[in-house]
Scaffold this motif. Structure first.
Motif, mmCIF file in Angstrom:
data_model
loop_
_atom_site.group_PDB
_atom_site.id
_atom_site.type_symbol
_atom_site.label_atom_id
_atom_site.label_comp_id
_atom_site.label_asym_id
_atom_site.label_seq_id
_atom_site.Cartn_x
_atom_site.Cartn_y
_atom_site.Cartn_z
ATOM 1 N N VAL A 62 3.552 -4.687 6.834
ATOM 2 C CA VAL A 62 2.159 -4.781 6.407
ATOM 3 C C VAL A 62 1.846 -6.106 5.731
ATOM 4 N N SER A 63 2.679 -6.535 4.804
ATOM 5 C CA SER A 63 2.402 -7.754 4.045
ATOM 6 C C SER A 63 2.268 -8.962 4.961
ATOM 7 N N GLY A 64 3.195 -9.099 5.910
ATOM 8 C CA GLY A 64 3.135 -10.222 6.837
ATOM 9 C C GLY A 64 1.907 -10.170 7.724
ATOM 10 N N ALA A 65 1.569 -8.970 8.210
ATOM 11 C CA ALA A 65 0.393 -8.819 9.072
ATOM 12 C C ALA A 65 -0.887 -9.168 8.328
ATOM 13 N N ILE A 66 -0.999 -8.726 7.089
ATOM 14 C CA ILE A 66 -2.191 -9.032 6.292
ATOM 15 C C ILE A 66 -2.259 -10.531 5.986
ATOM 16 N N SER A 67 -1.125 -11.130 5.708
ATOM 17 C CA SER A 67 -1.105 -12.569 5.453
ATOM 18 C C SER A 67 -1.595 -13.349 6.665
ATOM 19 N N ARG A 68 -1.142 -12.974 7.850
ATOM 20 C CA ARG A 68 -1.584 -13.655 9.082
ATOM 21 C C ARG A 68 -3.076 -13.415 9.323
ATOM 22 N N ALA A 69 -3.521 -12.196 9.077
ATOM 23 C CA ALA A 69 -4.934 -11.872 9.279
ATOM 24 C C ALA A 69 -5.825 -12.638 8.306
ATOM 25 N N ASN A 80 -11.668 -13.893 -1.766
ATOM 26 C CA ASN A 80 -10.431 -13.102 -1.707
ATOM 27 C C ASN A 80 -10.734 -11.606 -1.762
ATOM 28 N N ALA A 81 -11.696 -11.193 -0.942
ATOM 29 C CA ALA A 81 -12.101 -9.792 -0.870
ATOM 30 C C ALA A 81 -12.062 -9.345 0.582
ATOM 31 N N TYR A 82 -11.232 -8.338 0.865
ATOM 32 C CA TYR A 82 -10.987 -7.951 2.250
ATOM 33 C C TYR A 82 -10.966 -6.440 2.418
ATOM 34 N N ILE A 83 -11.216 -6.030 3.659
ATOM 35 C CA ILE A 83 -11.006 -4.648 4.078
ATOM 36 C C ILE A 83 -9.840 -4.643 5.052
ATOM 37 N N ALA A 84 -8.821 -3.855 4.776
ATOM 38 C CA ALA A 84 -7.712 -3.698 5.717
ATOM 39 C C ALA A 84 -8.178 -2.751 6.820
ATOM 40 N N TYR A 85 -8.377 -3.310 8.006
ATOM 41 C CA TYR A 85 -9.013 -2.578 9.108
ATOM 42 C C TYR A 85 -7.984 -2.276 10.199
ATOM 43 N N ALA A 105 0.906 0.633 1.466
ATOM 44 C CA ALA A 105 1.330 -0.770 1.415
ATOM 45 C C ALA A 105 0.132 -1.700 1.547
ATOM 46 N N ALA A 106 -0.815 -1.363 2.428
ATOM 47 C CA ALA A 106 -2.012 -2.187 2.607
ATOM 48 C C ALA A 106 -2.873 -2.180 1.346
ATOM 49 N N ALA A 107 -3.028 -1.007 0.747
ATOM 50 C CA ALA A 107 -3.854 -0.888 -0.454
ATOM 51 C C ALA A 107 -3.302 -1.704 -1.619
ATOM 52 N N ALA A 108 -1.982 -1.929 -1.613
ATOM 53 C CA ALA A 108 -1.337 -2.661 -2.712
ATOM 54 C C ALA A 108 -1.412 -4.174 -2.548
ATOM 55 N N GLU A 109 -1.839 -4.649 -1.380
ATOM 56 C CA GLU A 109 -1.896 -6.090 -1.137
ATOM 57 C C GLU A 109 -3.057 -6.738 -1.897
ATOM 58 N N GLU A 110 -2.848 -7.965 -2.326
ATOM 59 C CA GLU A 110 -3.853 -8.694 -3.093
ATOM 60 C C GLU A 110 -5.154 -8.849 -2.302
ATOM 61 N N GLY A 111 -6.252 -8.566 -2.947
ATOM 62 C CA GLY A 111 -7.566 -8.779 -2.353
ATOM 63 C C GLY A 111 -8.089 -7.638 -1.507
ATOM 64 N N ILE A 112 -7.279 -6.618 -1.260
ATOM 65 C CA ILE A 112 -7.736 -5.498 -0.436
ATOM 66 C C ILE A 112 -8.646 -4.607 -1.269
ATOM 67 N N ARG A 113 -9.900 -4.531 -0.844
ATOM 68 C CA ARG A 113 -10.906 -3.768 -1.599
ATOM 69 C C ARG A 113 -11.182 -2.400 -0.971
ATOM 70 N N ALA A 114 -10.789 -2.213 0.285
ATOM 71 C CA ALA A 114 -11.046 -0.944 0.964
ATOM 72 C C ALA A 114 -10.127 -0.838 2.175
#
Length: 298
Positions: A62-69, A80-85, A105-114
């Motif tokens: 998850v962390s790597g995927a969110i970083s790339r996204a 730095n405000a994102y939705i993990a979609y 794991a996604a909810a714990a990533e920095e900047g994930i608001r929803a």
């Protein structure tokens, strides 16, 4: 004059700033697909509508995927405000334990608001619903349901694979679990008129919180592509699509949030219509027609 609520306005009011969706994928199939990737709805490509998604099939990814996204949208935002979609395939068509791990794991990533999840109404067993309810208790949760049409004849033709009652039950269960429910409706389905699409939009708007209105485009490698090649399907022209879109907006309940007005097809797979590849032109045409018909975004 008719006003409708845009997703941009809704999210700014909810989060106090502009948020960007990070396209992710935690599933690699759908219940109506075959093991080789064939099957499924007639319009869906082998990548399961997640052509732009970063894959994370486990919590460790998850962390790597969110970083790339995040890098994909870095030039557009400084908040730095994102939705993990979780966009591709059927996101809840995985074991509930793994779904919980990935969402946590996604909810714990920095900047994930929803958290936002795209799925099917027939893929929400009780254990998955418990995971979604837990998620909704920690962060805003959006669940997108692929209805496409309320009309049974069309649903059978596109091989949707579930009855309308299943969608209705799913919408009620999700709202009771604390989710904000968004429905996908496709415009230009085979054999459907603008009024048919507007009926589906009105029906979805009455049952759920938001709607995504999507052009049906033909992608290479789909059953719809074969129909198009045989002359069994004609995509909408741009003016036809926009007029149908206007009828759908007019049919919506005033409370419905409009999350999408058109699609964004992968150009490397797009067969028809050609005009769908120029999103800026399409949006400009939509805005001009909305102004002409007194439709105002708020």
């Amino acid at each position: 004059m008719l006003k409708y609520i845009s997703a941009g306005t809704y999210f700014r009011n909810l989060f106090g700033c502009k948020v960007y969706k990070l396209a992710l994928g935690c599933s690699d199939t759908c219940p109506t697909r075959n093991p080789d990737g064939s099957g499924g709805c007639i319009f869906c490509g082998k990548e399961g509508s997640g052509e732009f998604a970063e894959t994370c099939m486990s919590a460790a990814e998850v962390s790597g995927a969110i970083s790339r996204a995040k890098k994909r949208v870095a030039a557009k935002t400084s908040d730095n405000a994102y939705i993990a979609y979780f966009q591709s395939y059927t996101s809840t068509f995985i074991p509930a334990v793994r779904l919980k791990e990935v969402l946590s794991a996604a909810a714990a990533e920095e900047g994930i608001r929803a958290i936002s999840i795209a799925t099917r109404p027939d893929c929400l067993p009780d254990d998955v619903m418990r995971v979604l309810s837990e998620t909704a208790s920690t962060l805003p949760l959006f669940v997108e349901l692929g209805l496409q049409t309320m009309h049974d004849r069309t649903a059978k033709l596109i091989k949707r694979g579930y009855d309308l009652k299943v969608y209705e039950d799913a919408a009620i269960r999700l709202k009771n679990a604390g989710a904000n429910v968004i429905t996908h409706v496709i415009l230009g389905l085979p054999g459907e008129s603008a009024e048919d699409a507007a009926q589906s939009a009105r029906y979805a708007g009455e049952l759920t919180d938001g709607i995504k209105l999507q052009l049906l485009y033909v992608l290479r490698g789909t059953e719809l592509c074969n129909m198009y090649a045989r002359g069994k399907y004609r995509p909408l022209e741009m003016h036809e699509y926009v007029q149908t879109l206007c009828e759908c907006i007019k049919a919506l309940p005033s409370k419905t949030v409009v999350h999408r007005l058109t699609g964004d097809p992968p150009k490397r797979l797009l067969v028809a219509p050609d005009w769908a590849a120029d999103k800026k032109r399409v949006l400009s045409y939509i805005n001009a027609e909305f102004e002409k018909q007194g439709i105002i975004r708020i």
